[in-house]
Motif scaffolding. Structure first.
Motif, PDB file in Angstrom:
ATOM      1  N   LEU A  71       0.829  -1.205   0.000  1.00 48.20           N
ATOM      2  CA  LEU A  71       0.000   0.000   0.000  1.00 48.20           C
ATOM      3  C   LEU A  71       0.864   1.256   0.000  1.00 48.20           C
ATOM      4  O   LEU A  71       0.444   2.308  -0.491  1.00 48.20           O
ATOM      5  CB  LEU A  71      -0.915   0.010   1.222  1.00 48.20           C
ATOM      6  CG  LEU A  71      -1.940  -1.118   1.324  1.00 48.20           C
ATOM      7  CD1 LEU A  71      -2.674  -1.036   2.659  1.00 48.20           C
ATOM      8  CD2 LEU A  71      -2.925  -1.039   0.167  1.00 48.20           C
ATOM      9  N   PHE A  72       2.079   1.143   0.567  1.00 52.04           N
ATOM     10  CA  PHE A  72       2.957   2.307   0.705  1.00 52.04           C
ATOM     11  C   PHE A  72       4.193   2.235  -0.188  1.00 52.04           C
ATOM     12  O   PHE A  72       4.713   3.264  -0.608  1.00 52.04           O
ATOM     13  CB  PHE A  72       3.409   2.444   2.164  1.00 52.04           C
ATOM     14  CG  PHE A  72       2.309   2.769   3.121  1.00 52.04           C
ATOM     15  CD1 PHE A  72       1.901   4.077   3.313  1.00 52.04           C
ATOM     16  CD2 PHE A  72       1.669   1.769   3.833  1.00 52.04           C
ATOM     17  CE1 PHE A  72       0.878   4.388   4.197  1.00 52.04           C
ATOM     18  CE2 PHE A  72       0.639   2.063   4.719  1.00 52.04           C
ATOM     19  CZ  PHE A  72       0.244   3.376   4.899  1.00 52.04           C
ATOM     20  N   ALA A  73       4.690   1.034  -0.439  1.00 54.87           N
ATOM     21  CA  ALA A  73       5.940   0.874  -1.180  1.00 54.87           C
ATOM     22  C   ALA A  73       5.672   0.423  -2.609  1.00 54.87           C
ATOM     23  O   ALA A  73       4.856  -0.471  -2.851  1.00 54.87           O
ATOM     24  CB  ALA A  73       6.842  -0.132  -0.472  1.00 54.87           C
ATOM     25  N   SER A  74       6.394   1.032  -3.552  1.00 60.22           N
ATOM     26  CA  SER A  74       6.228   0.668  -4.957  1.00 60.22           C
ATOM     27  C   SER A  74       7.101  -0.511  -5.356  1.00 60.22           C
ATOM     28  O   SER A  74       6.873  -1.139  -6.391  1.00 60.22           O
ATOM     29  CB  SER A  74       6.561   1.868  -5.850  1.00 60.22           C
ATOM     30  OG  SER A  74       7.906   2.293  -5.629  1.00 60.22           O
ATOM     31  N   ASP A  75       8.091  -0.823  -4.536  1.00 62.11           N
ATOM     32  CA  ASP A  75       8.986  -1.942  -4.834  1.00 62.11           C
ATOM     33  C   ASP A  75       9.578  -2.455  -3.535  1.00 62.11           C
ATOM     34  O   ASP A  75       9.901  -1.665  -2.642  1.00 62.11           O
ATOM     35  CB  ASP A  75      10.105  -1.496  -5.785  1.00 62.11           C
ATOM     36  CG  ASP A  75      11.055  -2.628  -6.132  1.00 62.11           C
ATOM     37  OD1 ASP A  75      10.584  -3.686  -6.593  1.00 62.11           O
ATOM     38  OD2 ASP A  75      12.274  -2.461  -5.933  1.00 62.11           O
ATOM     39  N   VAL A  76       9.707  -3.774  -3.434  1.00 61.67           N
ATOM     40  CA  VAL A  76      10.310  -4.391  -2.255  1.00 61.67           C
ATOM     41  C   VAL A  76      11.375  -5.370  -2.745  1.00 61.67           C
ATOM     42  O   VAL A  76      11.052  -6.462  -3.211  1.00 61.67           O
ATOM     43  CB  VAL A  76       9.270  -5.134  -1.391  1.00 61.67           C
ATOM     44  CG1 VAL A  76       9.937  -5.686  -0.139  1.00 61.67           C
ATOM     45  CG2 VAL A  76       8.111  -4.219  -1.019  1.00 61.67           C
ATOM     46  N   PRO A  77      12.649  -4.994  -2.677  1.00 62.41           N
ATOM     47  CA  PRO A  77      13.707  -5.882  -3.137  1.00 62.41           C
ATOM     48  C   PRO A  77      13.693  -7.218  -2.387  1.00 62.41           C
ATOM     49  O   PRO A  77      13.188  -7.306  -1.264  1.00 62.41           O
ATOM     50  CB  PRO A  77      14.991  -5.103  -2.835  1.00 62.41           C
ATOM     51  CG  PRO A  77      14.563  -3.677  -2.718  1.00 62.41           C
ATOM     52  CD  PRO A  77      13.163  -3.717  -2.176  1.00 62.41           C
ATOM     53  N   ALA A  78      14.287  -8.235  -3.011  1.00 58.38           N
ATOM     54  CA  ALA A  78      14.293  -9.570  -2.410  1.00 58.38           C
ATOM     55  C   ALA A  78      14.958  -9.572  -1.043  1.00 58.38           C
ATOM     56  O   ALA A  78      14.485 -10.238  -0.117  1.00 58.38           O
ATOM     57  CB  ALA A  78      14.990 -10.549  -3.354  1.00 58.38           C
ATOM     58  N   PHE A  79      16.054  -8.813  -0.891  1.00 58.31           N
ATOM     59  CA  PHE A  79      16.732  -8.819   0.412  1.00 58.31           C
ATOM     60  C   PHE A  79      15.874  -8.148   1.482  1.00 58.31           C
ATOM     61  O   PHE A  79      15.935  -8.518   2.658  1.00 58.31           O
ATOM     62  CB  PHE A  79      18.122  -8.169   0.317  1.00 58.31           C
ATOM     63  CG  PHE A  79      18.132  -6.688   0.060  1.00 58.31           C
ATOM     64  CD1 PHE A  79      17.984  -5.787   1.100  1.00 58.31           C
ATOM     65  CD2 PHE A  79      18.323  -6.199  -1.221  1.00 58.31           C
ATOM     66  CE1 PHE A  79      18.009  -4.421   0.878  1.00 58.31           C
ATOM     67  CE2 PHE A  79      18.347  -4.836  -1.463  1.00 58.31           C
ATOM     68  CZ  PHE A  79      18.187  -3.935  -0.404  1.00 58.31           C
ATOM     69  N   LEU A  96      11.956   2.079   1.863  1.00 59.50           N
ATOM     70  CA  LEU A  96      11.578   1.511   0.576  1.00 59.50           C
ATOM     71  C   LEU A  96      11.093   2.608  -0.376  1.00 59.50           C
ATOM     72  O   LEU A  96      10.677   3.683   0.081  1.00 59.50           O
ATOM     73  CB  LEU A  96      10.459   0.485   0.777  1.00 59.50           C
ATOM     74  CG  LEU A  96      10.834  -0.752   1.614  1.00 59.50           C
ATOM     75  CD1 LEU A  96       9.575  -1.477   2.080  1.00 59.50           C
ATOM     76  CD2 LEU A  96      11.736  -1.678   0.814  1.00 59.50           C
ATOM     77  N   PRO A  97      11.149   2.360  -1.690  1.00 58.61           N
ATOM     78  CA  PRO A  97      10.586   3.337  -2.641  1.00 58.61           C
ATOM     79  C   PRO A  97       9.096   3.541  -2.354  1.00 58.61           C
ATOM     80  O   PRO A  97       8.363   2.578  -2.158  1.00 58.61           O
ATOM     81  CB  PRO A  97      10.803   2.676  -4.006  1.00 58.61           C
ATOM     82  CG  PRO A  97      11.906   1.690  -3.789  1.00 58.61           C
ATOM     83  CD  PRO A  97      11.737   1.200  -2.382  1.00 58.61           C
ATOM     84  N   ARG A  98       8.664   4.809  -2.320  1.00 57.05           N
ATOM     85  CA  ARG A  98       7.290   5.129  -1.926  1.00 57.05           C
ATOM     86  C   ARG A  98       6.380   5.278  -3.140  1.00 57.05           C
ATOM     87  O   ARG A  98       6.784   5.836  -4.164  1.00 57.05           O
ATOM     88  CB  ARG A  98       7.283   6.436  -1.126  1.00 57.05           C
ATOM     89  CG  ARG A  98       5.910   6.899  -0.669  1.00 57.05           C
ATOM     90  CD  ARG A  98       6.013   8.128   0.224  1.00 57.05           C
ATOM     91  NE  ARG A  98       6.571   9.274  -0.464  1.00 57.05           N
ATOM     92  CZ  ARG A  98       5.874  10.148  -1.197  1.00 57.05           C
ATOM     93  NH1 ARG A  98       4.568   9.993  -1.346  1.00 57.05           N
ATOM     94  NH2 ARG A  98       6.481  11.172  -1.784  1.00 57.05           N
ATOM     95  N   ARG A  99       5.145   4.775  -2.975  1.00 48.84           N
ATOM     96  CA  ARG A  99       4.128   5.079  -3.972  1.00 48.84           C
ATOM     97  C   ARG A  99       3.881   6.588  -3.949  1.00 48.84           C
ATOM     98  O   ARG A  99       3.635   7.156  -2.877  1.00 48.84           O
ATOM     99  CB  ARG A  99       2.840   4.323  -3.667  1.00 48.84           C
ATOM    100  CG  ARG A  99       2.931   2.821  -3.919  1.00 48.84           C
ATOM    101  CD  ARG A  99       1.573   2.177  -3.871  1.00 48.84           C
ATOM    102  NE  ARG A  99       1.650   0.757  -4.184  1.00 48.84           N
ATOM    103  CZ  ARG A  99       1.719   0.259  -5.410  1.00 48.84           C
ATOM    104  NH1 ARG A  99       1.696   1.078  -6.451  1.00 48.84           N
ATOM    105  NH2 ARG A  99       1.800  -1.040  -5.612  1.00 48.84           N
TER     106      ARG A  99
END
Length: 331
Positions: A71-79, A96-99
């Protein structure tokens, strides 16, 4: 007003207040937070005003579980996903990158957002109730519930002393961790430590399978994050860090005339003054973290002018405590 955070009625009351745009203080395992609906820029502005905090200094958004992250982050890296699996709920914040449409005020206008899932049962109950409220509150922005730059609160009474009876405070007892979460930047392709906490570098690296970088290693400016200013966590009294030998020398020089001084040290020190306040620092890093802010507040309440602290050991488990004390001394 302090209310019992273990009461279902109190949780419902607090969730309604947050959904209505009000501020509510709540416990986490680290410190007490000053909460507002992260999706409401107007509500979040109330946090900045109450704390006297610059509006470009970002806040951490608390979520009930990892399902709220998209809902808040546009991307979540695997780590970052590995870190959430290993340490959530717990004392770890991920940047994290934000929407673009979400939590602009809480993010301090940045393109990134700090997210954390707290482990405290009262915090979890509140976040679940907020998600079910009408209108729903997907996340609660919650910096430490104290005036900006000052000592963080680890009891409901600390919060009430800062803000008075007008603020609704959920009482969840003393915080068991005692210093703020570890913050890891996940916006640059590799994990970067922005703020140490009680999770060690080795624990973070083992969980995500990558080496934890420092800000100094990478090119470009790091995202701003909570609690990373040079001066922070400062009591009213002046804090000075010294090794045990320097502490003893200073006490010997002052002799019986030493006044207005408090000492927090592991070493056994001798003083000829009956006016020096002393508290023993535990040999265990986790126990020191648990009591650190309460001790600093206790010394302030005693009216001392100087707080002399024995420098913590240069060992991985003490990094979070060292960080807080170095920033307190910078104030």
């Amino acid at each position: 007003m302090i209310i019992d955070g273990t009461s279902a009625a109190a949780i419902a009351q607090a969730a309604r207040a947050l959904a209505g745009g009000q501020l509510v203080a709540f416990p986490t395992e680290t410190v007490y937070g000053l909460g507002a609906d992260a999706g409401s820029d107007r509500a979040v502005a109330g946090i900045f005003a109450a704390k006297g905090r610059p509006s470009d200094h970002p806040l951490i958004v608390h979520v009930a579980d990892a399902s709220s992250v998209p809902l808040f982050a546009s991307d979540v890296p695997a780590f970052a996903q590995k870190l959430m699996q290993a340490f959530w709920p717990g004392p770890l914040t991920l940047i994290l990158p934000r929407r673009p449409e979400m939590a602009t005020a809480a993010a301090g206008g940045q393109a990134s957002i700090g997210l954390r899932c707290p482990a405290h049962p009262v915090a979890h109950a509140l976040l679940v109730a907020c998600a079910q409220a009408q209108p729903p509150v997907a996340g609660v922005a919650g910096p430490s519930a104290n005036q900006f730059g000052r000592v963080s609160p680890t009891t409901a009474q600390h919060v009430a002393a800062e803000f008075g009876d007008a603020l609704l405070v959920l009482d969840g007892g003393p915080c068991r961790v005692g210093i703020e979460s570890t913050i890891v930047d996940c916006t640059r392709g590799v994990p970067v430590l922005l703020r140490p906490g009680t999770l060690t570098r080795e624990q973070v690296e083992a969980a995500c399978g990558e080496r934890l970088r420092s800000v100094q290693e990478l090119q470009g400016e790091a995202p701003r994050a909570s609690g990373t200013l040079e001066s922070h966590y400062a009591p009213q009294a002046r804090v000075r860090l010294m090794d045990a030998k320097a502490l003893q020398t200073a006490l010997d020089v002052l002799g019986p005339d030493a006044r207005g001084i408090a000492i927090y040290a592991r070493a056994i020190l001798q003083t000829r003054s009956a006016h020096v306040l002393r508290r023993r620092m535990p040999d265990d890093a986790a126990e020191t973290a648990r009591q650190l802010f309460a001790v600093l507040r206790e010394f302030d309440a005693q009216g001392v002018r100087l707080i002399w602290v024995e420098t913590p050991p240069d060992e991985p488990e003490w990094e979070g405590v060292r960080d807080r004390l170095q920033r307190a001394a910078a104030g």
